[in-house]
Design a protein around this motif. Structure first.
Motif, short mmCIF file in Angstrom:
data_model
loop_
_atom_site.label_atom_id
_atom_site.label_comp_id
_atom_site.label_asym_id
_atom_site.label_seq_id
_atom_site.Cartn_x
_atom_site.Cartn_y
_atom_site.Cartn_z
N ALA A 199 0.79 -1.19 0.00
CA ALA A 199 0.28 -0.03 -0.03
C ALA A 199 0.98 1.23 0.15
N THR A 202 2.04 4.26 -3.71
CA THR A 202 0.99 4.99 -4.03
C THR A 202 1.31 5.68 -5.39
N ARG A 203 0.36 6.49 -5.87
CA ARG A 203 0.68 7.31 -7.14
C ARG A 203 1.53 8.26 -6.94
N ASP A 242 -7.70 -0.30 -6.89
CA ASP A 242 -6.87 0.12 -6.26
C ASP A 242 -5.35 0.02 -7.06
N PRO A 244 -2.56 1.44 -8.38
CA PRO A 244 -1.64 2.79 -8.33
C PRO A 244 -1.35 3.16 -9.50
#
Length: 484
Positions: A199, A202-203, A242, A244
């Motif tokens: 997680a 991220t972007r 989800d 990314p």
């Protein structure tokens, strides 16, 4: 040095100073190794008009290479530490004279890098590549990865059908070169993020990693991450929403359009290369393989006698391309000049049984990997004077594609010769050739029209065209009146 010695008839050692080979010499009577001897030597050199040379000092250890890209350091034979800027091997070295570690040093390095990039490279290749340093990449942990971490997903992806391939489930897998490239890209972010949950990727984090690379490297990193994310979605490790990588774009395509990719070789480049490397040399054979077979690097490095076949009473090159994983076969008749090059290479005994060119091991020519083959060809090209950064093996292939387009080859013919499976590639070269032809033919029409007009009148002293005395002139205003 200008110091010499010999022995007299009585056997005594005599020292003397001599600057030129046939010039006069001055003897030294002082004892060797003393300060008086050194003073007499210096006086003798000065009297004969020589210049004292610095003696070589004991070699000192080379300092650690700076972490900054394009900045290097070495030690001269006299023990002097020298810093210089160099973009690529065989390109000019720009000496940095300011003291290392000062602001003046940094300013001089900035100016040297900017000047060299303006001549030989792309500005984005320097600004966006700050993460490329000379130190080795940190070793990854050997302990088993904890489930749910980025390294755990990476290990699972490398053992999956997406990576290795399984046609029974519709996955072709990745080529060996693609695996090697993606391994280097993803493992470069594992030392900092490998033990963290997925997680954290991220972007924002991915975008920061992409900004720290060149546009081409950023695009390759994004493709590598998307490949792993697709596997995670298929294995239900991640939900599609989800992902990314959604919405992220790299500047790879734009940079490729602006720079044009690899530069095609010009006729002058080819003539310069041939003049340097005659027939019967390995360098010439490597060039002729690229020039007359139109093969990609992945096929040229393994091209050898087994790929020459007799087809319809003609000798031809027939090879399954690496890019298609053996699904596409290229068949090209042997060019007469390539046949002459092969005969000269056989006469020089530089051809192997498996490959035409490779590495020489105990008198045998053995295959070499494509990166080493490309590096060897680039070295030969630089020695021949073709030393532009983006002129490599693929540039020869692009030049021949342009020739094929100008020779009015059809899309199907070019696809068969060059091993393309998408008609967009030959269409690109054909459209480029047609555009240039239209420009040339258009200019010819304008020249013909101007010449015809010059025959109908003459120019006066002010440069205004005047008609002949018996000529008939129709004014545009009269034409409009008649039409009404």
């Amino acid at each position: 040095m200008y110091l010499y010695f010999n022995y007299s008839e009585s056997g005594s050692l005599r020292w003397y100073v001599k600057v030129s080979r046939k010039g006069r010499r001055i003897g030294i009577c002082e004892e060797y190794g003393t300060t008086a001897f050194d003073a007499a030597y210096e006086a003798g050199v000065a009297a004969l008009g020589g210049v004292l040379r610095m003696r070589r000092v004991k070699r000192i250890a080379t300092p650690d290479q700076p972490e900054r890209r394009y900045l290097y350091v070495d030690v001269s034979q006299r023990g002097q530490v020298r810093y210089y800027v160099q973009l690529l091997n065989k390109l000019p070295k720009i000496r940095i004279k300011a003291e290392y570690g000062t602001s003046e040093f940094d300013d001089e390095v900035d100016a040297a890098v900017a000047g060299q990039i303006a001549l030989y490279g792309n500005e984005g290749d320097y600004i966006n590549a700050q993460k490329q340093r000379n130190e080795e990449r940190p070793a990854l942990s050997n302990t088993p990865a904890r489930p749910g971490t980025l390294r755990w997903y990476w290990n699972g992806y490398k053992q999956s059908d997406h990576w290795l391939g399984d046609l029974s489930v519709g996955h072709e897998g990745l080529a060996e070169s693609t695996r090697l490239q993606r391994t280097g890209l993803i493992e470069s972010i594992l030392p900092e993020n490998g033990e963290k949950p997925f997680a954290v990727l991220t972007r924002k984090v991915i975008k920061a990693e992409m900004k720290a690379r060149t546009p081409s490297q950023a695009g390759n990193l994004l493709s590598a991450l998307r490949g792993m994310v697709r596997w995670m979605i298929d294995e239900k490790h991640l939900d599609e929403d989800d992902d990314p990588t959604i919405g992220l774009k790299s500047g790879k395509a734009k940079a490729s359009r602006e720079t044009g990719g690899f530069l095609p070789w010009t006729e002058d480049d080819m003539a310069q290369y041939r003049a340097k490397w005659p027939l019967g040399t390995e360098a010439r054979l490597m060039f002729d393989i690229l020039h007359y077979t139109f093969l990609r690097l992945g096929d040229a490095h393994r091209f050898g006698p087994p790929h020459l076949r007799q087809i319809v009473r003609r000798m031809a090159v027939q090879i399954a391309t690496e890019k298609s994983r053996g699904n596409t076969t290229v068949t090209v008749p042997v060019h007469p000049e390539f046949a002459e090059s092969l005969r000269a290479a056989r006469a020089a005994n530089i051809i192997g049984a498996e490959v035409f060119t490779g590495k020489l091991v105990r008198g045998r020519v053995l295959p070499m990997n494509k990166k080493a083959w490309a590096g060897k060809f680039k070295k030969y090209a630089v020695l021949a004077g073709v030393n532009e950064p983006k002129k490599s093996c693929h540039g020869v292939r692009k030049a021949r594609a342009e020739v094929a387009a100008y020779a009015d080859c059809t899309e199907s013919q070019m696809m068969a010769m060059f091993g393309w499976t998408d008609p967009k590639m030959p269409a690109h070269y054909i459209a480029q050739a047609n555009r240039e032809r239209l420009g040339i033919s258009g200019m010819e029409k304008i020249v013909t029209f101007d010449q015809s007009q010059s025959g109908d009148g003459r120019l006066d002293a002010n440069g205004t065209r005047t008609t002949r005395k018996n000529g008939v002139v129709t004014f545009p205003g009269n034409i409009r009146k008649k039409a009404q």
